[in-house]
Design a protein around this motif. Structure first.
Motif, PDB file in Angstrom:
ATOM      1  N   PRO A  81       3.226   7.505   5.501  1.00 12.46           N
ATOM      2  CA  PRO A  81       2.132   7.349   4.828  1.00 12.46           C
ATOM      3  C   PRO A  81       0.657   7.372   5.562  1.00 12.46           C
ATOM      4  O   PRO A  81      -0.301   7.391   5.123  1.00 12.46           O
ATOM      5  N   ASP A  82       0.674   7.077   6.787  1.00 13.41           N
ATOM      6  CA  ASP A  82      -0.218   6.894   7.717  1.00 13.41           C
ATOM      7  C   ASP A  82      -0.953   8.247   8.142  1.00 13.41           C
ATOM      8  O   ASP A  82      -1.851   8.313   8.740  1.00 13.41           O
ATOM      9  N   ASP A  83      -0.026   9.390   7.927  1.00 17.50           N
ATOM     10  CA  ASP A  83      -0.789  10.690   8.298  1.00 17.50           C
ATOM     11  C   ASP A  83      -1.915  11.239   7.685  1.00 17.50           C
ATOM     12  O   ASP A  83      -2.030  10.791   6.477  1.00 17.50           O
ATOM     13  N   HIS A  84      -2.458  12.042   8.129  1.00 22.45           N
ATOM     14  CA  HIS A  84      -3.678  12.813   7.553  1.00 22.45           C
ATOM     15  C   HIS A  84      -3.050  13.784   6.814  1.00 22.45           C
ATOM     16  O   HIS A  84      -2.809  15.095   7.642  1.00 22.45           O
ATOM     17  N   PHE A  85      -3.143  13.836   5.484  1.00 17.48           N
ATOM     18  CA  PHE A  85      -2.678  15.001   4.882  1.00 17.48           C
ATOM     19  C   PHE A  85      -3.459  16.225   4.583  1.00 17.48           C
ATOM     20  O   PHE A  85      -4.682  15.844   4.315  1.00 17.48           O
ATOM     21  N   LEU A  86      -2.983  17.338   4.695  1.00 19.00           N
ATOM     22  CA  LEU A  86      -3.915  18.680   4.649  1.00 19.00           C
ATOM     23  C   LEU A  86      -3.735  19.340   3.375  1.00 19.00           C
ATOM     24  O   LEU A  86      -4.770  19.291   2.548  1.00 19.00           O
ATOM     25  N   PHE A  87      -2.450  19.551   2.959  1.00 18.41           N
ATOM     26  CA  PHE A  87      -2.033  20.054   1.847  1.00 18.41           C
ATOM     27  C   PHE A  87      -0.478  19.887   1.500  1.00 18.41           C
ATOM     28  O   PHE A  87       0.047  19.424   2.333  1.00 18.41           O
ATOM     29  N   SER A  88      -0.352  20.370   0.430  1.00 21.52           N
ATOM     30  CA  SER A  88       1.241  20.402  -0.129  1.00 21.52           C
ATOM     31  C   SER A  88       1.777  21.509  -0.503  1.00 21.52           C
ATOM     32  O   SER A  88       1.101  22.499  -1.126  1.00 21.52           O
ATOM     33  N   LEU A  89       2.880  21.748  -0.182  1.00 22.37           N
ATOM     34  CA  LEU A  89       3.588  23.134  -0.523  1.00 22.37           C
ATOM     35  C   LEU A  89       4.736  22.640  -1.582  1.00 22.37           C
ATOM     36  O   LEU A  89       5.168  21.425  -1.612  1.00 22.37           O
ATOM     37  N   PRO A  90       5.002  23.695  -2.364  1.00 26.16           N
ATOM     38  CA  PRO A  90       6.257  23.515  -3.347  1.00 26.16           C
ATOM     39  C   PRO A  90       7.497  23.078  -2.838  1.00 26.16           C
ATOM     40  O   PRO A  90       7.865  23.664  -2.010  1.00 26.16           O
TER      41      PRO A  90
END
Length: 373
Positions: A81-90
């Motif tokens: 949860p501490d990561d920097h999220f960029l995008f999400s794939l299916p």
């Protein structure tokens, strides 16, 4: 004075630099290694066909990095949860027996950077091998191999020469298509390029086979069947000793006999097997390549750089492998940086390559004077 450096010196330099690269995943040091490789190749490469293919090794390195990043993004693991999220794939559901691996899902900046750095390290090692293939003449390197490794060296030399020859064939076909005003691009131009390149490769292989046959390749010397069996036994035992010695050096809990004694015994057996197996091949060397101070200097630059990064003296070993968790800018340690720059000294310690002498143009025939009758 301008001369061609001994090919073994370039291979020792490149392999030592690749060994040093394997010890670090610091992106700053890896980019510095790429800069050093580019400088040395620009300063000391020749005009031979195999000296023009380093740019294709760079393309291969970029492909390796891209594949590593794509695989890390698709098979997402270790996302916190501490990561920097960029995008999400299916996200694709997986069965129970495929536990631990997830396909798709969120992609973080830390995961992308970690995969890119791992791919960059492998890319640097590939570029080191490409630098050796660019700077060293593979045909001259074949002459310095022991007699027992001559057949294996021929196979390796032929396989190494395939890539530069294909590059030369592609460039020649591309120039021919431009002269013929060929405007087809994409998949339409593929047939007009692949078929001439394959035809040229087949002709090269036939000429190589004829040249090897005319020079007596494959003919054995006066070795008997018992000598060949003894050579095989010595090589097998020597390789077992080398493997046991390497395991003993890497494992601190191993017995003392599995360290340097086993490594030394394996090396002695391998050398004996090579000397005995060299009697099977009868060959001569015309004008052997000299090994002078420049060869010692080039090979020593790479070896010293590898030793400095392996021993870890004078710097913190953690600086070679900076952590991305938490995300921070890596530091550039002083001693490893000096070691990589020392490897770059081969660019001016090696003698310059001999200049290419253009062939004299044939004189055009003079027109005959008309005679009056």
């Amino acid at each position: 004075m301008p001369r061609t450096l001994h090919p073994v010196a370039w291979w020792v330099w490149a392999l030592a630099l690749a060994t040093a690269v394997s010890r670090t995943n610091n992106p700053l040091l890896l980019f510095l290694v790429l800069a050093v490789l580019g400088y040395v190749i620009t300063a000391r490469r020749t005009e031979a066909p195999w000296a023009r293919g380093f740019v294709y090794y760079l393309y291969l390195a970029l492909t390796v990095v891209a594949i590593r990043v794509v695989f890390r993004a698709v098979f997402a693991t270790g996302i916190t949860p501490d990561d920097h999220f960029l995008f999400s794939l299916p996200h694709l559901p997986t069965p129970d027996w495929y536990a631990g691996i997830r396909i798709g899902g969120p992609v973080s900046l830390e995961a992308v950077l970690s995969s890119a750095v791992d791919g960059l390290r492998l890319a640097c090692m590939l570029c080191c091998i490409g630098a050796a293939n660019t700077l060293a003449n593979p045909k001259r390197a074949l002459r310095v191999l022991p007699g027992a490794l001559y057949e294996l060296g021929v196979a390796v030399t032929v396989s190494i020469s395939v890539a530069p020859q294909l590059v030369q064939s592609v460039q020649r076909v591309h120039r021919a298509r431009r002269l013929r005003a060929g405007r087809a691009k994409g998949m339409r131009a593929l047939r007009g390029i692949v078929v001439p390149v394959l035809e040229d490769a087949l002709e090269r292989s036939l000429r190589l086979a004829s040249a090897m046959d005319s020079r007596g390749y494959g003919r054995t010397g006066s070795a008997t069947a018992a000598s060949r069996r003894l050579t095989g036994a010595l090589m097998l035992l020597g390789m077992c000793g080398l493997c046991a010695g390497a395991y003993g050096l890497l494992d601190a809990t191993a017995p003392a006999l599995l360290g340097l004694p086993a490594l030394a015994a394996g090396g002695v057996l391998c050398v004996a097997g090579l000397r005995l197996g060299g009697r099977r091949v009868s060959r001569t060397t015309y004008r052997p390549d000299p090994w002078r101070a420049a060869e010692w200097a080039v090979a020593g630059c790479g070896v010293v750089a590898a030793v400095l990064l392996f021993t870890g003296t004078g710097f913190d070993a953690a600086a070679l492998n900076p952590s991305i968790y938490p995300l921070s800018w890596p530091t550039l340690p002083l001693v490893p940086t000096a070691a990589v720059l020392l490897a770059g000294c081969a660019g001016f310690l090696a003698p310059p390559p001999p200049p290419v002498t253009p062939r004299p143009a044939e004189a055009a025939p003079r027109p005959e004077k008309a005679t009056a009758t």
